[in-house]
Motif scaffolding. Structure first.
Motif, PDB file in Angstrom:
ATOM      1  N   SER A  34       0.952  32.268  -2.955  1.00 57.85           N
ATOM      2  CA  SER A  34       1.009  33.266  -4.017  1.00 57.85           C
ATOM      3  C   SER A  34      -0.401  33.560  -4.490  1.00 57.85           C
ATOM      4  CB  SER A  34       1.829  32.722  -5.184  1.00 57.85           C
ATOM      5  OG  SER A  34       1.098  31.703  -5.824  1.00 57.85           O
ATOM      6  N   ASP A  37      -1.905  30.482  -5.964  1.00 55.53           N
ATOM      7  CA  ASP A  37      -2.255  29.503  -4.919  1.00 55.53           C
ATOM      8  C   ASP A  37      -3.630  29.799  -4.352  1.00 55.53           C
ATOM      9  OD1 ASP A  37       0.156  28.313  -5.191  1.00 55.53           O
ATOM     10  OD2 ASP A  37       1.092  29.341  -3.496  1.00 55.53           O
ATOM     11  N   VAL A  38      -3.854  31.071  -4.010  1.00 52.58           N
ATOM     12  CA  VAL A  38      -5.121  31.431  -3.381  1.00 52.58           C
ATOM     13  C   VAL A  38      -6.257  31.340  -4.406  1.00 52.58           C
ATOM     14  CG1 VAL A  38      -6.378  33.233  -2.151  1.00 52.58           C
ATOM     15  CG2 VAL A  38      -3.951  32.881  -1.694  1.00 52.58           C
ATOM     16  N   LEU A  39      -5.963  31.709  -5.645  1.00 50.01           N
ATOM     17  CA  LEU A  39      -6.985  31.629  -6.703  1.00 50.01           C
ATOM     18  C   LEU A  39      -7.428  30.188  -6.897  1.00 50.01           C
ATOM     19  CD1 LEU A  39      -8.437  33.177  -9.111  1.00 50.01           C
ATOM     20  CD2 LEU A  39      -6.630  32.219 -10.530  1.00 50.01           C
ATOM     21  N   GLY A  41      -6.859  27.631  -4.857  1.00 44.47           N
ATOM     22  CA  GLY A  41      -7.338  27.028  -3.609  1.00 44.47           C
ATOM     23  C   GLY A  41      -6.729  25.660  -3.402  1.00 44.47           C
ATOM     24  N   ILE A  54      -1.438  29.327 -15.763  1.00 45.79           N
ATOM     25  CA  ILE A  54      -2.126  30.441 -15.105  1.00 45.79           C
ATOM     26  C   ILE A  54      -1.098  31.453 -14.622  1.00 45.79           C
ATOM     27  CG2 ILE A  54      -3.640  31.078 -13.197  1.00 45.79           C
ATOM     28  CD1 ILE A  54      -4.952  28.368 -13.412  1.00 45.79           C
ATOM     29  N   ALA A  57      -0.004  33.355 -17.549  1.00 49.35           N
ATOM     30  CA  ALA A  57      -1.041  34.238 -18.082  1.00 49.35           C
ATOM     31  C   ALA A  57      -1.131  35.531 -17.278  1.00 49.35           C
ATOM     32  CB  ALA A  57      -2.388  33.517 -18.083  1.00 49.35           C
ATOM     33  N   ARG A  85      -7.186  40.090  -9.598  1.00 46.95           N
ATOM     34  CA  ARG A  85      -8.419  39.392  -9.282  1.00 46.95           C
ATOM     35  C   ARG A  85      -9.593  39.860 -10.132  1.00 46.95           C
ATOM     36  NH1 ARG A  85      -8.836  35.189  -5.038  1.00 46.95           N
ATOM     37  NH2 ARG A  85     -10.738  34.320  -5.874  1.00 46.95           N
ATOM     38  N   THR A  86      -9.718  41.162 -10.318  1.00 48.06           N
ATOM     39  CA  THR A  86     -10.907  41.656 -11.018  1.00 48.06           C
ATOM     40  C   THR A  86     -10.615  42.176 -12.422  1.00 48.06           C
ATOM     41  OG1 THR A  86     -10.637  43.899 -10.204  1.00 48.06           O
ATOM     42  CG2 THR A  86     -11.917  42.403  -8.818  1.00 48.06           C
ATOM     43  N   GLN A  88      -9.679  45.012 -13.101  1.00 44.47           N
ATOM     44  CA  GLN A  88      -9.956  46.449 -13.129  1.00 44.47           C
ATOM     45  C   GLN A  88      -8.672  47.234 -12.908  1.00 44.47           C
ATOM     46  OE1 GLN A  88     -13.071  48.444 -13.269  1.00 44.47           O
ATOM     47  NE2 GLN A  88     -13.178  46.609 -14.504  1.00 44.47           N
ATOM     48  N   GLU A  93     -10.144  51.052  -8.700  1.00 45.16           N
ATOM     49  CA  GLU A  93     -10.507  50.396  -7.446  1.00 45.16           C
ATOM     50  C   GLU A  93     -10.279  51.355  -6.275  1.00 45.16           C
ATOM     51  OE1 GLU A  93     -11.294  46.994  -6.963  1.00 45.16           O
ATOM     52  OE2 GLU A  93     -10.767  46.019  -8.849  1.00 45.16           O
ATOM     53  N   ARG A  97     -13.219  53.589  -3.772  1.00 45.75           N
ATOM     54  CA  ARG A  97     -13.336  53.421  -2.324  1.00 45.75           C
ATOM     55  C   ARG A  97     -12.793  54.608  -1.546  1.00 45.75           C
ATOM     56  NH1 ARG A  97     -12.907  48.876  -4.839  1.00 45.75           N
ATOM     57  NH2 ARG A  97     -13.964  47.001  -4.128  1.00 45.75           N
ATOM     58  N   ARG A 272     -10.425  48.150   3.578  1.00 42.24           N
ATOM     59  CA  ARG A 272     -10.918  46.801   3.254  1.00 42.24           C
ATOM     60  C   ARG A 272     -10.394  46.334   1.913  1.00 42.24           C
ATOM     61  NH1 ARG A 272     -15.231  43.950   5.316  1.00 42.24           N
ATOM     62  NH2 ARG A 272     -16.134  43.504   3.302  1.00 42.24           N
ATOM     63  N   ASN A 276      -8.401  42.871   1.810  1.00 38.66           N
ATOM     64  CA  ASN A 276      -8.843  41.789   0.931  1.00 38.66           C
ATOM     65  C   ASN A 276      -7.791  41.475  -0.116  1.00 38.66           C
ATOM     66  OD1 ASN A 276     -11.295  41.070   2.044  1.00 38.66           O
ATOM     67  ND2 ASN A 276     -12.354  42.770   1.039  1.00 38.66           N
ATOM     68  N   ARG A 281      -3.662  37.998  -2.182  1.00 37.36           N
ATOM     69  CA  ARG A 281      -2.341  38.186  -2.797  1.00 37.36           C
ATOM     70  C   ARG A 281      -2.477  38.896  -4.142  1.00 37.36           C
ATOM     71  NH1 ARG A 281      -2.002  36.290   1.752  1.00 37.36           N
ATOM     72  NH2 ARG A 281      -0.682  34.549   2.375  1.00 37.36           N
TER      73      ARG A 281
ATOM     74  N   VAL B  72     -16.052  37.987  -6.819  1.00 31.75           N
ATOM     75  CA  VAL B  72     -14.708  38.424  -7.195  1.00 31.75           C
ATOM     76  C   VAL B  72     -14.565  38.551  -8.700  1.00 31.75           C
ATOM     77  CG1 VAL B  72     -13.520  37.550  -5.168  1.00 31.75           C
ATOM     78  CG2 VAL B  72     -13.910  36.038  -7.094  1.00 31.75           C
ATOM     79  N   THR B  80     -13.622  31.171  -9.285  1.00 31.60           N
ATOM     80  CA  THR B  80     -13.721  29.935  -8.515  1.00 31.60           C
ATOM     81  C   THR B  80     -14.562  30.149  -7.251  1.00 31.60           C
ATOM     82  OG1 THR B  80     -11.654  30.539  -7.433  1.00 31.60           O
ATOM     83  CG2 THR B  80     -11.509  28.970  -9.254  1.00 31.60           C
ATOM     84  N   ALA B 154      -6.396  30.918 -19.476  1.00 25.62           N
ATOM     85  CA  ALA B 154      -5.960  30.469 -18.158  1.00 25.62           C
ATOM     86  C   ALA B 154      -7.143  30.245 -17.221  1.00 25.62           C
ATOM     87  CB  ALA B 154      -4.975  31.460 -17.544  1.00 25.62           C
ATOM     88  N   GLN B 210     -15.853  39.551 -16.743  1.00 28.29           N
ATOM     89  CA  GLN B 210     -15.769  39.758 -15.303  1.00 28.29           C
ATOM     90  C   GLN B 210     -16.700  40.862 -14.795  1.00 28.29           C
ATOM     91  OE1 GLN B 210     -14.575  37.455 -13.640  1.00 28.29           O
ATOM     92  NE2 GLN B 210     -12.358  37.479 -13.414  1.00 28.29           N
ATOM     93  N   ILE B 422      -2.454  27.323   2.396  1.00 31.05           N
ATOM     94  CA  ILE B 422      -2.393  26.785   1.044  1.00 31.05           C
ATOM     95  C   ILE B 422      -0.948  26.431   0.678  1.00 31.05           C
ATOM     96  CG2 ILE B 422      -2.758  27.330  -1.393  1.00 31.05           C
ATOM     97  CD1 ILE B 422      -5.128  29.033  -0.544  1.00 31.05           C
ATOM     98  N   LYS B 426       0.421  22.875  -0.326  1.00 31.96           N
ATOM     99  CA  LYS B 426       1.100  22.661  -1.593  1.00 31.96           C
ATOM    100  C   LYS B 426       2.465  22.009  -1.399  1.00 31.96           C
ATOM    101  CE  LYS B 426       2.375  25.637  -4.854  1.00 31.96           C
ATOM    102  NZ  LYS B 426       2.665  26.997  -5.268  1.00 31.96           N
TER     103      LYS B 426
END
Lengths: 319, 537
Positions: A34, A37-39, A41, A54, A57, A85-86, A88, A93, A97, A272, A276, A281, B72, B80, B154, B210, B422, B426
């Motif tokens: 998810s 998960d990727v955030l 790591g 998280i 949130a 992620r950002t 924005q 975004e 692009r 891209r 990305n 995710r 990012v 991270t 968070a 950010q 991942i 997990k």
């Protein structure tokens, strides 16, 4: 024509977009891993409770249908949401692009049509001549070799045999010079254009060939018109109708096709962004970007259909 | 190897030179954080590019850095990714920094007191000003740390400050932090790049940090055009002296070959390289030198201790004997990397040399004997999970697959996309996996969450009361000499148990143009400030 437009929008346009958005949403949540998960790591020391925090949130703890409907509701109000992620707005975004991808797609289109039309017409005029044979060979190759392979081969070929002829990676913005900009986009545009020009060339050839055997063409020739006049005044107009369809469909594919090509050539475009976002995710960005590409695709198709009536008055859209 | 131009007159060592120029010029004050030497354990890094110009550091100019991935996000408390910290390290400061021995030295705090194991009193420097012009006060430290632990924010780093019970600010320059329990690694924790001190008003005005950066560091954010370039400008008011460079410009060039090409043509001044092969390629280019540094990150083969046959300690020991770590270093990393025990050699005196650890010598015969004893005379079948997101994982997995074959173990390689990896990690849905782990700046950082029963990153499902006890004791001991003793004991005990196979350290490579002077890599923090770097004409 307006009736037709409304009917098309209601029966094809909107249901397609809705279906795609549901499919993308479902697939993104079905695949393993998810956003959180990727955030986080695999090395981060974090308790289950903090992970849950998280997740909360980011609003990812709500039931999936609710999340989807919430997203859809916002989209209907013209808001594509914000990137996880950002932070924005997704639309920002995409907008940042989009020009890059549009330029790439446009160049590819110009290259493809510029290559395909003359070749197709010449092949049709002299079927089985040497131009025809060469063009058919090229066409077959263009159709059977996927564009990512062409792209990789182009990178390899240029780096090995003609280093410096064209940059093999990266994008130079228009603000840093038109020539540098076009040079940086030439290889990716060519890789995209070849497959497209193959289909356009083949359809141009076969459609024109068929038209040239019609009775009215013989009549035109009988009237004493020159071959050029026959072609220009009579054959092309009819022969190019299917070509418009194919170019339209292919132009739609171009936007999606840029995903992999942009990755190979490191072009910071919509492709891209999407790729990305999939890796990370970043659900709203994936949904927004795919919806946008799908929107462009169906729009191009619609415009293509409308163009028929301009080229050929016999086609009445009301029917 | 690295291209090393000859020195103009007689040989002057780089450090010697740095010391002299620092003494001679004054303006270029060397602090402990400016030029750390590589630790004893690491092979000497090739010398930094170029001969020192006889006239000493020359201010001015823009350093152009090629970066493989866009940040990012720029908020130190929320990100991270390395790609973010690389920039954050130039713009923000922490309360303390670490020296070459990973011991705390002043940064924003000019001194501190430790009246008891649970209380830390920090006294802030009086001359620190945020990039928005406001002087730093104690309240900023409180705000920053409380922001990290705020559930609504968070932050992925919140657990790091779990042990903080209260933060008080008796006056504008004093911060008193009380802990719930003694924590030996507290100072190194708050020396981490994510523990940056940020001003409240900037957070409140922007929601988060950010896209904007308001720090106290040597550089300020001038321009951030995502996926294209990021420009930092020198902060003339930096408390430790203005940087020598006028600007740092980061350009995003994802493709490594393209970055090397850009370095060759002089389009960029420096770039990090991901592997030994491209480092070799860059080093062969004229005008380019390559710096390498062993990091505190290491590669590992994770074992699922809850699954057969890895629940048998003899099988794990057999694996530890059957895997030739040096062969991995030689074939995957072209000899760059250090075989590591449970504590990486890069941590200096905290670690135990691998040759002193049990089951560390490559011995396939003894491995076979142990396997037979455990009831697997003909070996067994298993899988190694890896992700092509990190190509070296796959290479390591292939070497291990081959080595295991020699003792009769048939391993199948299972390559999956990173998100899937991942998820499997997990769900503990694997037999073995290849990955890497960061030790950070203290042995506790990696070992405790990884091997303590139920630890947050204990994907190995390992549980052993004796190891738990040692980990707890080492964590709560504040006397550093005693802690070092405890970690030496732990290294022996963990090697004996082999809950996972520690392989080798990760090497960091940075290639620079000759013009780049006084660039130093450090094992402590590879995002180190570029403040002392200058460009030779």
């Amino acid at each position: 024509m307006w009736n037709y437009l409304v009917r098309r929008l209601a029966t094809v346009f909107l249901p397609t977009l809705l279906g795609i958005s549901i499919a993308v949403f479902a697939i993104m949540h079905l695949i393993p891993g998810s956003f959180v998960d990727v955030l986080v790591g695999i090395g981060t020391d974090i308790t289950e409770e903090q992970r849950a925090q998280i997740v909360r949130a980011y609003g990812l703890d709500r039931p999936l249908p609710i999340q989807y409907l919430h997203w859809l509701g916002k989209v209907l109000q013209g808001d594509l949401g914000t990137s996880l992620r950002t932070g924005q707005p997704v639309w920002h975004e995409i907008r940042a692009r989009l020009p890059v991808t549009l330029e790439l797609a446009f160049l590819a289109l110009v290259l493809a049509v510029g290559l395909a039309l003359p070749l197709g017409i010449l092949s049709a005029i002299r079927p089985n001549g040497w131009i025809d044979l060469g063009a058919r060979l090229l066409g077959l190759m263009g159709l059977s070799v996927p564009n990512f392979l062409l792209g990789t081969l182009a990178v390899l070929g240029v780096s090995l045999y003609a280093p410096g002829l064209f940059p093999t990676t990266g994008y130079v913005p228009l603000s840093q010079g038109v020539v540098a900009n076009l040079r940086s986009l030439f290889l990716p545009a060519l890789a995209l254009a070849l497959a497209m020009s193959a289909s356009v060339m083949r359809i141009t050839r076969s459609s024109l060939l068929e038209t040239l055997h019609q009775d009215y063409i013989r009549v035109a020739r009988g009237k004493g018109l020159s071959e050029l006049q026959v072609l220009r005044g009579h054959a092309l107009r009819n022969g190019l109708i299917p070509v418009v369809t194919v170019v339209g469909i292919q132009a739609g594919y171009l936007l999606g096709g840029t995903v992999i090509i942009e990755e190979i050539f490191a072009i910071p475009g919509l492709g891209r962004l999407t790729l990305n976002a999939i890796y990370q995710r970043d659900y709203p960005v994936v949904q927004g970007a795919v919806l946008f590409i799908a929107f462009a695709f169906v729009l191009v198709n619609l415009v293509t259909d409308l163009t028929y009536s301009l080229i050929d008055p016999r086609i009445r859209l009301e029917e | 190897m690295a291209h090393r131009p000859r020195l103009p007159t007689r040989g002057v060592s780089r450090r010697e030179f740095l010391r002299r120029s620092a003494l001679g010029l004054g303006a270029f004050a060397l602090t402990a954080c400016a030029a750390p030497a590589p630790p004893q354990a690491a092979p000497a890094a090739p010398q930094a590019g170029g001969a020192p110009a006889p006239l000493g550091p020359k201010p001015g100019g823009t350093l152009v850095v090629g970066k493989s991935a866009e940040a990012v996000g720029l908020d130190p408390h929320l990100v991270t990714a390395r790609s973010s910290f690389e920039i954050i390290a130039q713009v923000y400061n922490q309360l303390v920094d670490l020296d070459d021995d990973f011991l705390p030295v002043p940064e924003l705090a000019e001194r501190w007191e430790n009246p008891d194991d649970l209380t830390f009193i920090f006294y802030l420097r009086p001359d620190v000003v945020f990039h928005n012009g406001r002087p730093l006060v104690a309240e900023d430290v409180k705000f920053s740390f409380e922001r990290i632990t705020d559930p609504d924010v968070a932050s992925p780093w919140s657990s790091q400050l779990d042990l903080v019970e209260s933060i008080e600010t008796p006056d504008e320059r004093t911060v008193v932090i009380r802990l719930r329990a003694p924590f030996g690694a507290f100072m190194s924790t708050i020396a981490s790049t994510w523990a940056a001190i940020v001003p409240r008003e900037a957070v409140e005005a922007n929601g988060d940090l950010q896209r904007v950066m308001v720090g106290t560091g040597p550089f300020t954010l001038e321009e951030f055009v995502e996926e294209t370039r990021t420009v930092l400008a020198a902060n003339p008011d930096y408390f430790d002296g203005a940087p020598l460079l006028d600007r740092i410009e980061y350009r995003i060039i994802p493709d490594e070959a393209a970055r090397i090409a850009a370095l060759r043509t002089g389009e960029i001044h420096m770039t990090a390289l991901s592997n030994a092969a491209s480092a070799g390629l860059a080093a062969r280019s004229p005008g380019v030198s390559v710096h390498s540094q062993q990091t505190t990150d290491y590669y590992l083969l994770g074992l699922n201790n809850a699954r057969e046959p890895f629940n048998d300690v003899r099988v794990r020991q057999a694996l530890s004997l059957a895997i030739d770590r040096q062969e991995i270093v030689d074939s995957v990393f072209f000899g760059e990397g250090l075989v590591t025990g449970p504590i990486v050699p890069t941590l200096g005196k905290w670690s135990v040399p691998p040759e002193e650890l049990p089951f560390y010598r490559y011995d396939p015969e003894q491995a076979k004997a142990l396997l037979a004893e455990a009831g697997y005379p003909d070996g067994f079948e298993t899988t190694i999970t890896a992700s092509p997101r990190f190509p070296e994982f796959t290479s390591i997995a292939l070497v291990i697959q081959n080595q295991l074959k020699r003792v009769g173990i048939q391993a199948t390689l299972d390559q999956v996309e990173w998100g899937t990896f991942i998820q499997k990690w997990k769900d503990r849905d694997y037999d073995t996996f290849v990955s890497y782990n960061g030790s950070g700046n203290d042995p506790d950082r990696a070992l405790y969450p990884m091997l303590h029963t139920g630890g947050s990153v204990n994907a190995f499902q390992y549980s052993n009361p004796e190891i738990d006890r040692l980990l707890e004791e080492a964590r709560t001991t504040v006397d550093q000499e005693r802690r070092i003793q405890l970690y030496h004991e732990l290294a022996q005990a963990i090697a004996q148990e082999a809950p996972l196979i520690f392989l080798n350290t990760r090497t960091e490579y940075v290639a620079t143009r000759e013009a780049v002077q006084d660039f130093v890599l450090s094992p402590v923090d590879t995002y180190r400030s570029l403040r002392q770097v200058w460009l030779a004409p």
